[in-house]
Design an enzyme around this catalytic site. Structure first.
Site, PDB file in Angstrom:
ATOM      1  CB  THR A 182      -0.904   0.000   1.258  1.00 30.29           C
ATOM      2  OG1 THR A 182      -1.489   1.289   1.415  1.00 30.29           O
ATOM      3  CG2 THR A 182      -0.133  -0.328   2.535  1.00 30.29           C
ATOM      4  CG  ASP A 183      -1.049   5.001  -1.013  1.00 29.06           C
ATOM      5  OD1 ASP A 183      -1.595   4.414  -0.045  1.00 29.06           O
ATOM      6  OD2 ASP A 183      -1.644   5.856  -1.700  1.00 29.06           O
ATOM      7  CD  GLU A 184      -3.306   3.570   4.388  1.00 27.72           C
ATOM      8  OE1 GLU A 184      -3.120   3.593   5.605  1.00 27.72           O
ATOM      9  OE2 GLU A 184      -4.409   3.355   3.862  1.00 27.72           O
ATOM     10  CE1 TYR A 228      -3.483  -2.596   5.806  1.00 28.48           C
ATOM     11  CE2 TYR A 228      -3.207  -0.252   5.314  1.00 28.48           C
ATOM     12  CZ  TYR A 228      -3.374  -1.556   4.879  1.00 28.48           C
ATOM     13  OH  TYR A 228      -3.418  -1.832   3.533  1.00 28.48           O
ATOM     14  CB  SER A 253       1.248  -4.798  10.149  1.00 30.12           C
ATOM     15  OG  SER A 253       0.142  -4.407   9.366  1.00 30.12           O
ATOM     16  CE  LYS A 254      -0.248  -4.604   3.022  1.00 30.18           C
ATOM     17  NZ  LYS A 254      -0.759  -5.894   2.461  1.00 30.18           N
ATOM     18  CG  ASN A 284      -7.579  -0.678  -4.859  1.00 30.78           C
ATOM     19  OD1 ASN A 284      -7.538  -1.689  -5.543  1.00 30.78           O
ATOM     20  ND2 ASN A 284      -6.503   0.021  -4.609  1.00 30.78           N
ATOM     21  CG  ASP A 291      -8.711  13.676  11.472  1.00 30.04           C
ATOM     22  OD1 ASP A 291      -9.144  12.714  10.809  1.00 30.04           O
ATOM     23  OD2 ASP A 291      -7.873  14.485  11.030  1.00 30.04           O
ATOM     24  CG  HIS A 330      -6.713  10.774   9.211  1.00 28.31           C
ATOM     25  ND1 HIS A 330      -8.018  11.189   9.096  1.00 28.31           N
ATOM     26  CD2 HIS A 330      -6.485   9.991   8.133  1.00 28.31           C
ATOM     27  CE1 HIS A 330      -8.542  10.689   7.992  1.00 28.31           C
ATOM     28  NE2 HIS A 330      -7.626   9.952   7.399  1.00 28.31           N
TER      29      HIS A 330
END
Ligand code: NAD
Length: 326
Positions: free
Chosen positions: A130-132, A154, A157-158, A184, A276, A280
């Protein structure tokens, strides 16, 4: 002479993006020299309904199981030529309160697959990231060389999984290819993510929660464009290489909400501004020059029209989102 059949192991193939990829592979435009095994745990986010149209296809086998199950993963890897790895805990909000499941599946599960892939000489291992993993960027766009700086459990972990995948390439010579895509959208997305959450709530006459001032910026990628990019990476990408995949539709969440309200015949009285999300990221933006120049990737879907078709799909497929997946 006919081409030898490629036996593909696809993890997370009952989820949103994985099932779109399986439907594409087994559809009219897919290669005819392929056999597919889907390995999926069927968590709350996965359902066989997403594969209903292709389940009778003799080229498809479904295995319910966990990517952390080393014995199962070892057996399946021995029987396959390539792996395309989608399986993940994928919702950032859940990772804030329940990070452990994210580390287990996203990091340990990926390592379990890589280990078996190296042992059984899997010829190509495509890891969907992911781009995150890059963090947040105020201006400009990240290339694949950008150091990783994830913000949420998240994305951490990626990012760990990405580093592990690259380590298996360098240490074991495994042909790992990584994709890092933007947000997506499309049919079959579990209604906890922004677009299906807003659409299903609006169609049911409920209000929708907009985070903070709504000025966070995301790039939107249609799931079919993403799947075509993954297929280009699988068939023509370079070993040990990461490819950013973008959709070319950068919007603030407020602008996106405006589109969604209009597509659902609703107005701003239905929007509740909520506190928020913790940590974020303000903006994500990937530079996908490498995928364009090396692989000829270009998104085919244009945002407003494809979003309208997506909303229409949720309107016509109430049964899919009103009944919890099994
Ligand atoms: P999803 O949540 O819709 O589907 C995940 C699938 O993985 C489900 O079918 C689930 O049952 C399965 N799964 C979860 N844990 C498992 C385990 N331990 N063993 C086996 N199967 C398991 O996710 P998605 O949106 O389709 O995302 C697919 C991949 O793309 C993920 O790796 C995600 O990080 C990445 N990604 C998604 C987006 C997006 O916008 N949706 C953006 C960037 C990257």
């Amino acid at each position: 002479m006919t081409a030898p059949t490629t036996r593909l192991l696809i993890t997370g193939g009952a989820g949103f993006i994985g099932s779109a990829y399986v439907r594409m592979l087994l559809g009219p435009e897919g290669p005819d020299d392929i056999r597919v095994t889907v390995l999926d745990k069927l968590t709350y986010a996965g359902t066989l309904t997403n594969l209903a149209g292709v389940l009778p296809d003799p080229r498809l086998t479904f295995v319910r199981g966990d990517i952390c199950d080393a014995q199962l993963v070892d057996r399946l890897s021995a029987e396959h030529d390539q792996t395309v790895h989608f399986a993940a805990e994928s919702h950032v909000d859940r990772s804030i309160g329940q990070a452990r499941a994210f580390v287990m599946t996203n990091t340990l599960g990926t390592q379990t697959l890589l280990d078996a892939a190296a042992r059984h000489r899997i010829s190509v291992f495509v890891h969907i990231s992911t781009d995150e993993v890059y963090g947040s960027i105020a201006q400009g766009s990240w290339t694949e060389e950008q150091p990783l700086a994830p913000s949420s459990p998240y994305s951490a972990s990626k990012a760990s999984a990405d580093l592990m995948a690259l380590a298996y390439h360098r240490t074991h010579g495994l042909d790992v290819r990584i994709t890092r895509c933007s947000n997506n959208y499309g049919p079959h997305q579990y209604p906890e993510k922004l677009i299906p959450l807003f659409v299903t709530r609006l169609l049911d006459g409920h209000d929708v929660p907009l985070y903070g001032d709504g000025m966070s910026i995301r790039d939107w990628l249609h799931v079919e464009d993403h799947c075509r990019a993954i297929e280009l990476v699988r068939t023509a990408g370079r070993p040990g290489t990461t490819y950013n995949i973008g959709g070319g539709a950068e919007l603030t969440n407020k602008e996106l909400t405006e589109y969604l309200l209009s597509a659902c015949d609703a107005d701003w009285t239905r929007v509740q501004h909520v506190e928020d999300r913790k940590g974020h990221d303000h903006r994500y933006s990937v530079d996908w020059t490498r995928a364009r120049e090396e692989l000829g990737y270009r998104p085919r879907h244009t945002f407003p029209a494809a979003l309208a078709r997506t909303v229409e799909w949720y309107r016509r497929n109430r049964g899919w989102w009103e009944t919890p997946p099994s």
